[in-house]
Design a protein around this motif. Structure first.
Motif, PDB file in Angstrom:
ATOM      1  N   ILE A   1       0.721  -1.049  -0.394  1.00  0.00           N
ATOM      2  CA  ILE A   1      -0.073   0.359  -0.159  1.00  0.00           C
ATOM      3  C   ILE A   1       1.216   1.098  -0.146  1.00  0.00           C
ATOM      4  O   ILE A   1       0.534   2.170  -0.701  1.00  0.00           O
TER       5      ILE A   1
ATOM      6  N   SER B   1       1.294   4.232  -2.416  1.00  0.00           N
ATOM      7  CA  SER B   1       0.859   5.362  -2.767  1.00  0.00           C
ATOM      8  C   SER B   1       2.266   6.129  -3.441  1.00  0.00           C
ATOM      9  O   SER B   1       2.279   7.243  -3.671  1.00  0.00           O
TER      10      SER B   1
ATOM     11  N   THR C   1      -6.944  -1.337   5.532  1.00  0.00           N
ATOM     12  CA  THR C   1      -6.833  -1.030   3.606  1.00  0.00           C
ATOM     13  C   THR C   1      -7.369   0.612   3.383  1.00  0.00           C
ATOM     14  O   THR C   1      -6.556   1.119   2.738  1.00  0.00           O
TER      15      THR C   1
ATOM     16  N   LYS D   1      -5.644   3.603   2.928  1.00  0.00           N
ATOM     17  CA  LYS D   1      -5.536   4.672   1.348  1.00  0.00           C
ATOM     18  C   LYS D   1      -6.415   5.607   1.441  1.00  0.00           C
ATOM     19  O   LYS D   1      -6.287   6.685   0.995  1.00  0.00           O
TER      20      LYS D   1
END
Length: 760
Positions: free
Chosen positions: A336, A340, A362, A366
């Motif tokens: 993740i 990003s 998650t 985000k």
């Protein structure tokens, strides 16, 4: 009045003695009956408490602090100020020690410190009026009171009153803003950490925190260390909202943005450190990942361009460290964060995209990358009287900026629709006369299955063989035993020639079934191949899974006469379909009988457990000992003590499972002793997944090996293991390891109690 208050303040020590005590004749703890005892009579104590209560209710604290603030501007005595500071902050403690269980409600901490916060607001109001009148006044005594209250652990009580009031008062008044900045700047360094943490925790948003603290982190080194190091890198207890307040505070002012970049750089270095990934708890790595994503959301395009290469380097190093981890949660965090970072530094080119399961964690991570901040509302004296602030941006002004994106989306949608509509010109092919292809006949014998799986490619026959293989093995056990090792070899090396939804499951079930059918030869083959060359890590883990599942099936008791395979249906009487009443007649009759029957006691209605010998007991050694004997011998392509530590963790868990299913067997004691030696050799392994497997091995040993055999064979090992478990339960960074260590310590304690109560 002020003069009289000052005169009375100089003599304030008369009502707060430094060593208060009950009178001797009423004090239960005093053993003397001397008439010369100098303790204060009880009626004097009651009178003093009444005076103190009246003093607090009539605003005496604000008058007292205001008088000290005036004297500070005229260089008053520091000894008197220190004495008053101690008495004001520690008044609840003094009175609770004095009055014990008869303390008044106003002197309780949960009531006194909110009152003190209200009195501080009154003092600040007087200071504000004094400044507007052109008179000098000092605020340092109020700062000292605030700092000492916070460091004594009462910051929640006092700041819950202070922060809402200061938030409202600093919205449109520049003098109140500067007073608030000065209030926190004058806090002594030894108390600065408690005050800063309290404001960060209590402030409802980053803009409010920026309004209350100002540029404190730039002016004060202690505050800067707390904000940029202590709260981000040295602990991980702050909730997500507190992290957003903290990093948003650094991002809201241009004079503080260099600290935001510095924090991001240090967070990225920690995230990309392989040592930190191995030795830090998962909760801390989640905390650092959240902080990185929040920092990325605050970066401007110019700042990203100037630090693009550094971000890319840290992203590659950190992604490798996280993907090498054995814990799925850490791997997911790495994916993740890498996604990003890639989306921010590669706005025009391709970005990283991983596949992982979506869950609440998650989705929260985000969402941190897309948050929006309102600009800081720092008011200058010139803007104080204006109604329209330059920083105010209406929703209508923001909408035009979003129109090009919406238009672009609309154009792309129209283009995609036109492309799809262009296929409507084709005339559909007439398939009404087509006939269904005849299904391929599946093999009927085991040797035919081996020929199909190893022969030329016939995809339909190959798929039919895979689906019927488990059933054929269960039906033809004698024929399977003749070619069991050959069949296991074929299945172990079998690759998916055509797409089948459940190929991995079918292959595993077939391997488990052939192992159950002929345990010793197949187990010997599989364990020997586990340490052989030219096998992938996936195949080695498949061997471990098959051995564990086969051990479970062999140890499961089965009633005599019920050895038929589960896939073959036994004959049964079927009722022809009819009306609903004929379907459920038995159920209706049973309910009526039950409703009209009185039962004074009800026995056990559960079916008696099946008693049968443990088939795994005679073959457990063939499963266990070949796996444990060569773990420390590295191969060219396989090194359990090196890079292949994930397989080592799986091996430890598998050995624990094999011993658990060998409970009440003769070989269990030897297996337990060998397993404790295996654990002792690897107890300081750096990977948390391996340590979890080792702790599972200890649990299996304590549960499976008889207690008397443990004391006879491995007494010294148990004592050393108990000391190691205590160390793991206290110091291991992984939470699951600490939990497993505590469970093992409880098992050992229960074992000790059981042996003490057993008859000799």
């Amino acid at each position: 009045m002020n003069k009289a208050l000052g005169t009375g303040m100089k003599n304030t020590q008369w009502f707060l003695p430094s060593t208060p005590s009950f009178p001797c004749s009423w004090d239960r703890s005093c053993q003397c009956n001397s008439s010369s005892c100098l303790k204060v009579p009880i009626f004097c104590l009651v009178k003093i408490v009444d005076i103190l209560e009246q003093f607090l209710r009539e605003g005496g604290l604000s008058a007292l602090m205001w008088e000290v603030c005036q004297q500070q501007a005229q260089a008053a005595s520091p000894e008197l100020q220190e004495t008053l500071l101690n008495k004001v902050v520690c008044l609840p403690d003094h009175l609770s020690n004095k009055l014990q269980g008869e303390n008044l409600p106003i002197f309780l901490p949960q009531n006194y410190f909110p009152l003190l916060g209200t009195e501080i607001i009154q003092v600040l109001q007087r200071i504000s009026d004094s400044l507007r009148g052109g008179l000098d006044c000092s605020i340092s005594f109020v700062s000292q009171v605030l700092g000492k209250v916070c460091v004594h652990g009462r910051r929640k009580e006092i700041l819950s009153t202070l922060v809402p009031c200061l938030t409202d008062l600093t919205k449109s008044d520049c003098i109140w803003q500067r007073m608030c900045w000065r209030l926190v700047e004058c806090v002594p360094d030894r108390w600065m950490e408690a005050v800063v943490c309290g404001f960060v925790q209590t402030a409802p948003g980053a803009d409010v925190l920026s309004r209350l603290l100002g540029n404190l982190v730039v002016k004060n080194k202690k505050a800067q260390f707390v904000v940029t190091q202590k709260l981000l890198l040295l602990q991980y207890s702050c909730p997500t909202a507190m992290l957003q307040n903290l990093l948003g505070y650094l991002a809201l002012d241009n004079s503080r943005r260099f600290l935001l970049l510095k924090v991001l750089q240090e967070l990225m270095e920690t995230w990309a450190s392989s040592s930190a990934v191995k030795h830090s708890p998962v909760e801390q790595q989640l905390y650092i990942s959240k902080a990185i994503l929040i920092c990325l959301s605050h970066l401007k395009d110019v700042e990203i361009d100037s630090h693009r290469q550094e971000l890319f380097t840290c992203m590659m190093e950190g992604m490798k460290c996280h993907l090498d981890s054995n814990l799925p949660r850490i791997r997911c965090l790495g994916m993740i964060v890498a996604e990003s970072i890639s989306s921010r530094i590669n706005t025009d080119g391709p970005i990283l995209k991983f596949q992982y399961e979506e869950d609440d964690e998650t989705r929260e991570l985000k969402s941190l990358l897309t948050q929006m901040l309102s600009p800081p509302s720092v008011i200058s004296p010139l803007d104080e009287g204006r109604k329209d602030s330059p920083s105010a941006v209406t929703e209508a002004e923001l909408k035009p900026g979003r129109k090009p994106l919406a238009a672009a989306c609309a154009v792309s949608e129209e283009g995609s629709d036109s492309e799809l509509d262009s296929d409507d010109d084709f005339i559909p092919y007439d398939m009404s006369a087509d006939k269904e292809l005849k299904k391929t006949k599946a093999p009927l014998y085991i040797r035919d299955c081996i020929e199909v799986l190893t022969g030329p490619e016939d995809m339909d026959k190959w798929e039919a063989t895979m689906r019927v293989l488990e059933t054929l093995i269960q039906r033809n056990t004698a024929a399977t035993q003749e070619v069991s090792v050959e069949l296991a070899k074929v299945l172990l090396h079998l690759e998916e020639k055509t797409y089948i939804d459940d190929f991995v499951e079918l292959r595993q079930k077939a391997l488990v079934t052939v192992t159950i059918t002929d345990p010793i030869p197949v187990a010997q083959y599989l364990t020997s191949q586990f340490y052989s060359m030219n096998y992938s890590l996936r195949q080695r883990m498949d061997i471990l899974d098959v051995l564990a599942l086969a051990a479970q099936e062999l140890s499961r008791p089965k009633a005599p006469g019920k050895n038929k395979p589960s896939s073959i249906q036994t004959p049964c009487i079927q009722i022809l379909p009819g009306s609903d009443s004929s379907k459920d007649w038995r159920k209706i009759v049973d309910e009526r009988i039950k409703s009209k029957t009185r039962r004074f006691a009800k026995g056990q209605s559960q079916v008696e457990l099946v008693c049968a010998p443990n088939k795994f007991s005679s073959v457990a050694g063939h499963f266990f000992f070949p796996l444990i004997q060569n773990f420390d011998r590295p191969l060219v392509t396989f090194d359990l003590l090196g890079d292949d530590h994930f397989v080592l963790g799986r091996l430890a868990h598998t050995l624990a499972i094999l011993l658990y299913f060998a409970v009440n067997t003769v070989v269990a004691a030897a297996m337990g002793k060998a397993l404790l030696e295996f654990v002792w050799a690897l107890r300081f392994h750096t990977d948390s997944y391996v340590r979890q497997g080792l702790l599972s091995c200890i649990s299996s040993t304590l549960l499976s090996v008889p207690s008397d055999r443990l004391l006879e064979d491995v007494t010294e090992e148990l004592v050393e293991t108990q000391a190691w478990l205590a160390d793991v339960a206290e110091k291991d960074p992984d939470g699951d390891c600490r939990r497993l260590a505590l469970q093992n310590l409880l098992l050992m304690e229960n074992l000790k109690k059981k042996l003490e109560t057993a008859p000799s």
